[in-house]
Structure formats: structure tokens, C-alpha cells
Scaffold this motif. Structure first.
Motif, mmCIF file in Angstrom:
data_model
loop_
_atom_site.group_PDB
_atom_site.id
_atom_site.type_symbol
_atom_site.label_atom_id
_atom_site.label_comp_id
_atom_site.label_asym_id
_atom_site.label_seq_id
_atom_site.Cartn_x
_atom_site.Cartn_y
_atom_site.Cartn_z
ATOM 1 N N ARG A 190 24.677 -27.195 4.581
ATOM 2 C CA ARG A 190 24.837 -26.393 5.808
ATOM 3 C C ARG A 190 24.128 -25.055 5.688
ATOM 4 O O ARG A 190 23.485 -24.579 6.615
ATOM 5 N N ILE A 191 24.293 -24.431 4.531
ATOM 6 C CA ILE A 191 23.672 -23.120 4.302
ATOM 7 C C ILE A 191 22.149 -23.243 4.365
ATOM 8 O O ILE A 191 21.461 -22.408 4.958
ATOM 9 N N ARG A 192 21.633 -24.327 3.756
ATOM 10 C CA ARG A 192 20.178 -24.527 3.806
ATOM 11 C C ARG A 192 19.692 -24.675 5.252
ATOM 12 O O ARG A 192 18.654 -24.138 5.629
ATOM 13 N N ARG A 193 20.466 -25.395 6.066
ATOM 14 C CA ARG A 193 20.060 -25.545 7.478
ATOM 15 C C ARG A 193 20.091 -24.200 8.208
ATOM 16 O O ARG A 193 19.227 -23.915 9.036
ATOM 17 N N ALA A 194 21.108 -23.397 7.887
ATOM 18 C CA ALA A 194 21.198 -22.075 8.517
ATOM 19 C C ALA A 194 19.980 -21.226 8.138
ATOM 20 O O ALA A 194 19.368 -20.577 8.992
ATOM 21 N N LEU A 195 19.642 -21.262 6.853
ATOM 22 C CA LEU A 195 18.501 -20.462 6.374
ATOM 23 C C LEU A 195 17.190 -20.956 6.966
ATOM 24 O O LEU A 195 16.337 -20.164 7.378
ATOM 25 N N ALA A 196 17.043 -22.281 7.031
ATOM 26 C CA ALA A 196 15.800 -22.857 7.565
ATOM 27 C C ALA A 196 15.611 -22.445 9.024
ATOM 28 O O ALA A 196 14.487 -22.178 9.470
ATOM 29 N N ALA A 197 16.718 -22.388 9.766
ATOM 30 C CA ALA A 197 16.629 -22.031 11.183
ATOM 31 C C ALA A 197 16.047 -20.634 11.366
ATOM 32 O O ALA A 197 15.336 -20.363 12.341
ATOM 33 N N LEU A 198 16.331 -19.757 10.403
ATOM 34 C CA LEU A 198 15.890 -18.359 10.539
ATOM 35 C C LEU A 198 14.379 -18.199 10.367
ATOM 36 O O LEU A 198 13.827 -17.143 10.698
ATOM 37 N N GLU A 199 13.723 -19.236 9.820
ATOM 38 C CA GLU A 199 12.305 -19.072 9.460
ATOM 39 C C GLU A 199 11.410 -18.626 10.618
ATOM 40 O O GLU A 199 10.444 -17.903 10.404
ATOM 41 N N VAL A 200 11.726 -19.044 11.841
ATOM 42 C CA VAL A 200 10.863 -18.657 12.979
ATOM 43 C C VAL A 200 10.982 -17.181 13.347
ATOM 44 O O VAL A 200 10.178 -16.673 14.126
ATOM 45 N N LEU A 201 12.032 -16.524 12.837
ATOM 46 C CA LEU A 201 12.193 -15.097 13.169
ATOM 47 C C LEU A 201 11.244 -14.256 12.325
ATOM 48 O O LEU A 201 11.029 -14.548 11.146
ATOM 49 N N PRO A 202 10.673 -13.184 12.892
ATOM 50 C CA PRO A 202 9.818 -12.293 12.101
ATOM 51 C C PRO A 202 10.642 -11.608 11.010
ATOM 52 O O PRO A 202 11.852 -11.445 11.160
ATOM 53 N N GLY A 203 10.000 -11.245 9.930
ATOM 54 C CA GLY A 203 10.695 -10.573 8.844
ATOM 55 C C GLY A 203 11.291 -9.243 9.282
ATOM 56 O O GLY A 203 10.665 -8.509 10.045
ATOM 57 N N SER A 204 12.497 -8.960 8.841
ATOM 58 C CA SER A 204 13.145 -7.678 9.158
ATOM 59 C C SER A 204 14.347 -7.524 8.228
ATOM 60 O O SER A 204 14.785 -8.490 7.599
ATOM 61 N N GLU A 205 14.844 -6.315 8.156
ATOM 62 C CA GLU A 205 16.051 -6.077 7.357
ATOM 63 C C GLU A 205 17.206 -6.919 7.876
ATOM 64 O O GLU A 205 17.994 -7.464 7.103
#
Lengths: 319, 319
Positions: free
Chosen positions: A287-302
């Protein structure tokens, strides 16, 4: 998987949030104020407002992010007040007798007061779509809580039922926190879907970790004895799988709600010996991996890093 | 004052309303459905939706009048579920044991389910101002209910307190029903204010009549023994004024919550003998007159006549 951000380094919603919260909860009805003061004093991890604020900032900031953060926290608090009815005989945090007499009804109605503040916050955003989003989250929340009681009453358990309960009672609101930010920011569909997935998967992992530690954790870290769910007749993923592994012995323990002195220790030992504990940790990790993978499309930020940190911290807690 | 429309001739919200209500309350969670079925079967006078629909029609019809009518009824129903917690020991309408065990928590959470439907209905109207209006009504509702418990717990009574309680717990929502119609219809300020006044004054009169009959009514017409409020420690206008008239004897009766066999009969007799009963009927009549006067700015219509009839029926009930 390496775990970098420590829990304490994760940003708090902060003083502005706490100040707005106190102002929102002010009532000139003393009995309401007593309950809301308790709630403020209890503090809590503010995990839902944190999700809302981080998602907002990961999108570069959105209008009314604070109203969203406050609304998710208050909807959660109202559910706590409504879910936690005590026996009339039981004393409640040393309240005076006058109050105790009506304790349950007053708690419930103070929860309703919180819900009226949620309505107010939603109205303040000026966005009717957010009212729709909260209507759906609130519906799922109520259904999930009731379904949990119903499953315990009928002793009717399945993996599908377990997942439905935790999605409704926990993941739906966390998803509303992150999707709400996308909605307020009028984010493009890809970013909205990313935050939907993150909120839901993080929420599922959060509840699964909580349920896992309820049986497998250390009572000194939990701040309460282990096995609480077993004693309340709540079946979670780990007890469902233990039931598969040893139907007869585990069935007896669950039926008597872990009343015998060695019951909980037996379940813990069995979970380690059969590898069930390890398998549950694995599905949480998934589940955590899926959550992290979903974030990939967001630009880098704090804020994006902090969202990643929140998810990784759930794994850290399992160690 | 002549009373023409009989109670039975007043229009019901009708079959379309009942059908939408049933559809809205459908849940695939059985325990929720059980409670909502009870609620639908119980029926009720549907007074709040009637106010919403009549006010809408008195304005010539407004968009989303049905959503408004459903929302005020469901907010009221949720409050009933939240206000009416029973002792765990007490059986509740013959429910099976499995359900009874969690009865209170399930009732409360089913009330929350109703509230999520209110949110949905508000969102469906597309009008954020209506969300604001309901936020305020819901806040007052919660405060009024809690204030009533608080007054009973502290035995702290005054006329001002009484009026605040009934305005919050009853008049605020009736006002939201009529003002909501004005808002949905984007009615001019004069008509909006007329409906605000009508809703509030009608609501005050409605609750004052209810409180009056609780002591002075005939138990066969009430369908319950008279003096219920005295036994629950609720002080109303009539008992407040009786307390003024004979502080010592009435004070004792109220303190022991009418426990002695002749207590209620004594209060009734005293109310007639001192003229207190008559004075209470007069102040209710005054509220009704204000409600009727407010309607004068509205053009003549069947709906306007029905609103007048509703108000006059409150006086008729006092006979």
C-alpha cells in the motif's frame, strides 16, 4: 526500503491551525465548551489536517487550504465523540456529577456542534463541489463505523468486509483531505487522481498499521495493553489470517474475546511462527509503495517530500 | 380569532417527498437500514418540509424546493436520533439482542448518516448560501439541545433562558425552512424578511404550544401522560410562572420532579386558578399574530393561506 525522515521532523499544522481551531470551537454554552476544551487539550496527531495542508502545498498552495484542514479534523473529531459512548455508570475523566448525568447525550450533541462548524467551513470556501466531496466522505464514515459494529454483532468476517470497513472509516476521509486540496486548487485531472490514490492508499496503510500494532506492538509504545481489538470483538487482517491458519484454536480465542490470560500471547506467537505477521507487514508495504508511486507525477517540493515521509513513517512504525 | 382550516385539510408534503426520502435513506449497511426504516415507518407530521414547500410555493415556486424540504426533515430526524439515547439496559422497540448491544452507538452513527445526506442535498442545490444558512441552523440546534440539558443539570432557569432554548432547538430550523425557500428563489429582501419572521414566530409558538400541552393537555389527545417535562426536570414558561406565583410549593414539586401522585394535578389546578394558563395561551396567540402579520406582504395564494392555516392550527390545538 530506507527510511529517512524521522517522525518528529514531519511538519505540524502549526499555531495558525490551532488558533483557528480554538476560535471555531468557542461556544457560550458551557457544557459544549467543556467538551471542546477536552478535545483541544487532547491534541492528537492532526494527521488529517497535515495531509490537507501538505497536499495543498504540493500543488503550490490552494485557496482556503486552512478551511479544508480544519474541516477534515473536525469531521474526524465529531466521529470520535459519536463513536465512543460510555456506560452511564462509568465516570468520564473526573467530570462533576451534574455533567456526568447527561454525559453521553451532551458528547453526541457537542459532536453535532462540531459538524455544524464543518458546514460553516465548507460554506466559507465558496465551493459547492467540496460540499459534495464531504457529503460522500461523511456517508462512508458513518457506514464504515456502523459496519464495524454490525460485523462484531453478527461475528461475520471476511477479508472483503475488513477492507470495506477500513476504507470507509479511515481512508475515505484521508482521501477527502488530499482530493479536497486538488479540488480547491482546480488541479488538472492527473494531479487530482494522484492525490486521490495517495490519500486512499496512505489511509488504508495507516489503519492496517494501527490494527497490526494493536496485536503485535509493544504495549509501552502503544500506551495501552495489546489485544484491544480482540477484546472488543473486532477482527482485523492479522486475526483473519490466523483464523485461516488454525481455525479451531484461534476461533475459540476470538469467540471468547481473548478472555483467558494467555490468549493474546498465543495469537502473537502464532502470528510470528506461521509468518502471518510478516505477510501483513508486506501488504502494508505494498500500500505504501502505491501511495509513493502515485506522488511521482507531482513536481518536487518540500511538501511532496513530507508526504513521502508520512507514508514511509508508517513502515517505520512497524519495526 | 376565528379558526377556519382544519388540521386535516393542511397539505402534506406528499408521495413525491416520501419516495425521495426513502431513496435517500437507502443504505446497504443493514444496521443503518433498520434504523432508517423505523424512522420512515414512524412517519411524523413532516411539519418542517411542509413549511419549506409552502414557503416555496407562496413565492411562486423556487428551484430545488424538494431538496430543501428533505434537508430540513433529515436534519430534524438526525437530532431526534442524537437526543434520544436510551439506557443500555432498556429494550428498544423489540430489537434483537445483537443489535441492542450496540443500539446507542448505531443510532447515533445512523443519525450521522442522515447528516451526510443533508450535506448531499445542500450540494445538489448548488447554492453555497444555503450551506451557510444550514451551518447556522445546525449550530443553534446543537447549542439549544445542550443548553436544555445544562439548565436541567444546574437547575438554572429563567424566562430568557427558556426563550433562548426554544428559539435554538425549534425555531431556528423552522426559520431555515422558510428562509431557505426565499434564498433558493432569490426573493427580494422584504419577502425574505417576511418568511424569516414567519418561520421564527411560528416555530416559537409551535414549541410553546407543545410545552403548554405537555402540562395542560389531555393525555388521551397527547398520546402520553401529562407532566413529562416536569418529570424530566425541564422547566417551561408555564412552570416558570407558577414558580413566581407560589415559589415554595411549586419549587418543591419541581425539585422532586413531580414524583408524588398529586403533583401534576396540583400544578394544573394552580395554573387555572392563578390565570397563569390563560396568560401563556395569550403570549402564544401574540406569536401567532406576529407570524400572520409577517405574511401580509406576500401575494395571495393557496400556499399563503395554508401557511396562515398552519399558524392558526396551533391556536386551535390549545382549545
Amino acid at each position: 526500503m530506507s527510511v529517512e525522515p524521522s517522525l518528529s521532523a514531519l511538519p505540524e499544522p502549526g499555531e495558525a491551525f490551532e488558533r483557528r481551531l480554538r476560535a471555531l470551537l468557542r461556544s457560550d454554552v458551557e457544557f459544549i465548551q467543556l467538551i471542546e476544551d477536552d478535545l483541544i487539550a487532547a491534541g492528537g496527531k492532526r494527521i488529517r489536517p497535515r495531509l490537507a495542508l501538505l497536499a495543498s502545498r504540493a500543488l503550490g498552495g490552494v485557496p482556503h487550504e486552512m478551511e479544508l484542514a480544519l474541516a477534515v479534523e473536525l469531521l474526524h473529531s465529531a466521529t470520535l465523540l459519536h463513536d465512543d459512548l460510555v456506560d452511564d455508570a462509568e465516570t468520564r475523566r473526573g467530570r462533576e456529577a451534574a455533567f456526568r448525568k447527561y454525559g453521553n447525550a451532551v458528547s453526541v450533541l457537542s459532536g453535532d456542534y462540531l459538524l455544524s462548524r464543518v458546514l460553516f467551513l465548507l460554506a466559507e470556501t465558496g465551493r459547492i463541489e467540496l460540499v459534495h466531496l464531504f457529503a460522500e466522505a461523511a456517508r462512508q464514515l458513518a457506514e464504515g463505523e456502523v459496519l464495524q459494529f454490525q460485523a462484531a454483532a453478527y461475528q461475520e468476517y471476511s477479508e472483503a468486509q475488513y477492507y470495506r470497513i477500513i476504507e470507509s472509516k479511515t481512508a475515505a476521509l484521508m482521501r477527502a483531505a488530499t482530493e479536497g486540496a486538488a479540488l480547491l486548487g482546480r488541479a488538472p485531472e492527473t494531479l487530482r487522481m494522484a492525490l486521490v490514490t495517495y490519500g486512499r492508499e496512505y489511509g488504508m496503510a495507516f489503519q492496517m498499521r494501527d490494527d497490526y500494532l494493536d496485536l503485535m506492538g509493544a504495549s509501552e509504545r502503544l500506551g495501552k495493553p495489546v489485544g484491544g481489538d480482540v477484546r472488543e470483538g473486532k477482527v482485523t487482517l492479522i486475526t483473519l489470517w490466523l483464523l485461516d491458519a488454525e481455525p479451531e484454536r484461534v476461533g475459540k480465542v476470538l469467540l471468547r474475546r481473548g478472555r483467558e490470560p494467555d490468549d493474546v500471547a498465543f495469537l502473537r506467537e502464532l502470528a510470528v511462527r506461521t509468518g502471518v505477521a510478516e505477510r501483513v507487514v508486506e501488504v502494508i508495504g505494498e500500500r505504501i509503495r502505491r501511495a509513493l508511486a502515485a506522488l511521482e507525477v507531482l513536481p518536487g517540493s518540500e511538501a511532496k517530500s513530507a508526504l513521502e515521509g508520512l507514508a514511509l513513517a508508517e513502515l517505520e512504525r512497524l519495526q
